[in-house]
Motif scaffolding. Structure first.
Motif, PDB file in Angstrom:
ATOM      1  N   THR A 162       2.774 -87.161 -14.320  1.00 20.51           N
ATOM      2  CA  THR A 162       2.551 -88.525 -14.787  1.00 20.51           C
ATOM      3  C   THR A 162       3.724 -89.074 -15.581  1.00 20.51           C
ATOM      4  O   THR A 162       4.119 -90.218 -15.412  1.00 20.51           O
ATOM      5  N   LEU A 163       4.279 -88.257 -16.467  1.00 25.68           N
ATOM      6  CA  LEU A 163       5.327 -88.734 -17.363  1.00 25.68           C
ATOM      7  C   LEU A 163       6.724 -88.308 -16.915  1.00 25.68           C
ATOM      8  O   LEU A 163       7.697 -88.557 -17.623  1.00 25.68           O
ATOM      9  N   ASP A 164       6.815 -87.645 -15.793  1.00 27.40           N
ATOM     10  CA  ASP A 164       8.104 -87.163 -15.292  1.00 27.40           C
ATOM     11  C   ASP A 164       8.814 -86.265 -16.309  1.00 27.40           C
ATOM     12  O   ASP A 164      10.022 -86.352 -16.510  1.00 27.40           O
ATOM     13  N   ILE A 165       8.012 -85.428 -16.967  1.00 30.36           N
ATOM     14  CA  ILE A 165       8.542 -84.422 -17.891  1.00 30.36           C
ATOM     15  C   ILE A 165       8.468 -83.082 -17.172  1.00 30.36           C
ATOM     16  O   ILE A 165       7.381 -82.671 -16.752  1.00 30.36           O
ATOM     17  N   PRO A 166       9.594 -82.406 -17.012  1.00 31.80           N
ATOM     18  CA  PRO A 166       9.570 -81.108 -16.321  1.00 31.80           C
ATOM     19  C   PRO A 166       8.659 -80.100 -17.024  1.00 31.80           C
ATOM     20  O   PRO A 166       8.545 -80.098 -18.245  1.00 31.80           O
ATOM     21  N   ASN A 167       8.009 -79.275 -16.238  1.00 29.93           N
ATOM     22  CA  ASN A 167       7.148 -78.194 -16.745  1.00 29.93           C
ATOM     23  C   ASN A 167       5.998 -78.695 -17.611  1.00 29.93           C
ATOM     24  O   ASN A 167       5.571 -78.000 -18.530  1.00 29.93           O
ATOM     25  N   ILE A 185       0.201 -84.286 -26.524  1.00 33.99           N
ATOM     26  CA  ILE A 185       1.200 -83.522 -25.799  1.00 33.99           C
ATOM     27  C   ILE A 185       1.788 -82.536 -26.809  1.00 33.99           C
ATOM     28  O   ILE A 185       2.024 -82.892 -27.960  1.00 33.99           O
ATOM     29  N   ILE A 186       1.954 -81.300 -26.374  1.00 37.76           N
ATOM     30  CA  ILE A 186       2.430 -80.235 -27.259  1.00 37.76           C
ATOM     31  C   ILE A 186       3.618 -79.555 -26.598  1.00 37.76           C
ATOM     32  O   ILE A 186       3.604 -79.288 -25.393  1.00 37.76           O
ATOM     33  N   ASN A 234      14.352 -80.503 -25.204  1.00 35.30           N
ATOM     34  CA  ASN A 234      14.262 -81.963 -25.098  1.00 35.30           C
ATOM     35  C   ASN A 234      13.106 -82.540 -25.898  1.00 35.30           C
ATOM     36  O   ASN A 234      12.413 -83.441 -25.428  1.00 35.30           O
ATOM     37  N   VAL A 235      12.903 -82.064 -27.104  1.00 37.51           N
ATOM     38  CA  VAL A 235      11.773 -82.504 -27.922  1.00 37.51           C
ATOM     39  C   VAL A 235      11.787 -84.015 -28.128  1.00 37.51           C
ATOM     40  O   VAL A 235      10.762 -84.687 -27.946  1.00 37.51           O
ATOM     41  N   LEU A 236      12.913 -84.572 -28.489  1.00 33.91           N
ATOM     42  CA  LEU A 236      12.984 -86.012 -28.759  1.00 33.91           C
ATOM     43  C   LEU A 236      12.650 -86.826 -27.511  1.00 33.91           C
ATOM     44  O   LEU A 236      11.914 -87.819 -27.578  1.00 33.91           O
ATOM     45  N   SER A 237      13.141 -86.405 -26.369  1.00 31.00           N
ATOM     46  CA  SER A 237      12.852 -87.095 -25.116  1.00 31.00           C
ATOM     47  C   SER A 237      11.362 -87.025 -24.774  1.00 31.00           C
ATOM     48  O   SER A 237      10.765 -88.012 -24.336  1.00 31.00           O
ATOM     49  N   ILE A 238      10.758 -85.876 -24.991  1.00 29.27           N
ATOM     50  CA  ILE A 238       9.320 -85.712 -24.730  1.00 29.27           C
ATOM     51  C   ILE A 238       8.513 -86.647 -25.623  1.00 29.27           C
ATOM     52  O   ILE A 238       7.621 -87.361 -25.164  1.00 29.27           O
ATOM     53  N   TYR A 284       5.146 -91.460 -26.276  1.00 31.69           N
ATOM     54  CA  TYR A 284       4.747 -92.641 -27.049  1.00 31.69           C
ATOM     55  C   TYR A 284       5.003 -93.943 -26.288  1.00 31.69           C
ATOM     56  O   TYR A 284       4.231 -94.895 -26.425  1.00 31.69           O
ATOM     57  N   ASN A 285       6.030 -94.000 -25.471  1.00 32.65           N
ATOM     58  CA  ASN A 285       6.256 -95.182 -24.637  1.00 32.65           C
ATOM     59  C   ASN A 285       5.126 -95.338 -23.614  1.00 32.65           C
ATOM     60  O   ASN A 285       4.658 -96.446 -23.349  1.00 32.65           O
ATOM     61  N   PHE A 286       4.688 -94.227 -23.047  1.00 34.63           N
ATOM     62  CA  PHE A 286       3.589 -94.250 -22.076  1.00 34.63           C
ATOM     63  C   PHE A 286       2.299 -94.737 -22.737  1.00 34.63           C
ATOM     64  O   PHE A 286       1.595 -95.604 -22.204  1.00 34.63           O
ATOM     65  N   VAL A 287       2.000 -94.218 -23.924  1.00 29.92           N
ATOM     66  CA  VAL A 287       0.795 -94.632 -24.649  1.00 29.92           C
ATOM     67  C   VAL A 287       0.856 -96.126 -24.977  1.00 29.92           C
ATOM     68  O   VAL A 287      -0.114 -96.862 -24.802  1.00 29.92           O
TER      69      VAL A 287
END
Length: 160
Positions: free
Chosen positions: A43-48, A135-136, A143-147, A152-155
């Protein structure tokens, strides 16, 4: 997720459900049966990133059992042996207990985090339902900042 790692700390023995390695299973001393899955979430295009799904198979809801919490926490800690994994969850709204589920999961997180993970929370009010999501990720994730920003942009988009 390694059963060996899980069962080193889990009070209830965790196995594969019907020999399906993508579904974890445990039963309690009071006869409750649980399955846990990690579903790849793009959904968020975040790997793994995987969505955590916990289900009591027969919805019998016996009295409180602290060993359930400890078993689920053992599974989650094993999931994060890969520091690049990201865990997402949305509290189910079908039983109208989403607020209580969110409270319980937050309490578990605070009790068992040990400063190992970051957790970002979002609440969306849509179509007369309130959706609690989080999200944890490991504090060691690259890539913590990107996650955090992506979540938050998605929300924020969903709240419009």
């Amino acid at each position: 997720v390694s059963l060996d790692i899980i069962n080193q700390t889990s009070p209830y023995k965790v196995t594969y459900y019907k020999e399906r390695e993508e579904i974890l299973y445990f039963s309690t001393s009071k006869g409750l049966e649980y399955v846990i899955t990690f579903v790849l979430d793009k959904t968020l295009d975040i790997p793994n990133m995987y969505q955590l799904v916990i289900e009591e198979l027969f919805q019998t809801h016996a009295s409180y059992d602290p060993l359930i919490e400890k078993t689920i926490v053992s599974v989650i800690h094993a999931f994060f042996t890969d520091k690049m994994n990201v865990l997402a969850y949305v509290c189910d709204t079908s039983d109208k207990h989403e607020k209580a589920t969110n409270y319980l999961f937050n309490k578990w997180f605070m009790r068992h985090n040990g400063n190992r993970y970051y957790k970002y929370d979002g609440i969306v009010n849509a179509m007369d339902n309130i959706y609690y999501s989080s999200i944890i990720c490991s504090r060691e994730h690259n890539n913590v900042l990107s996650i955090k920003t992506t979540f938050y942009n998605f929300v924020a988009e969903l709240q419009k």
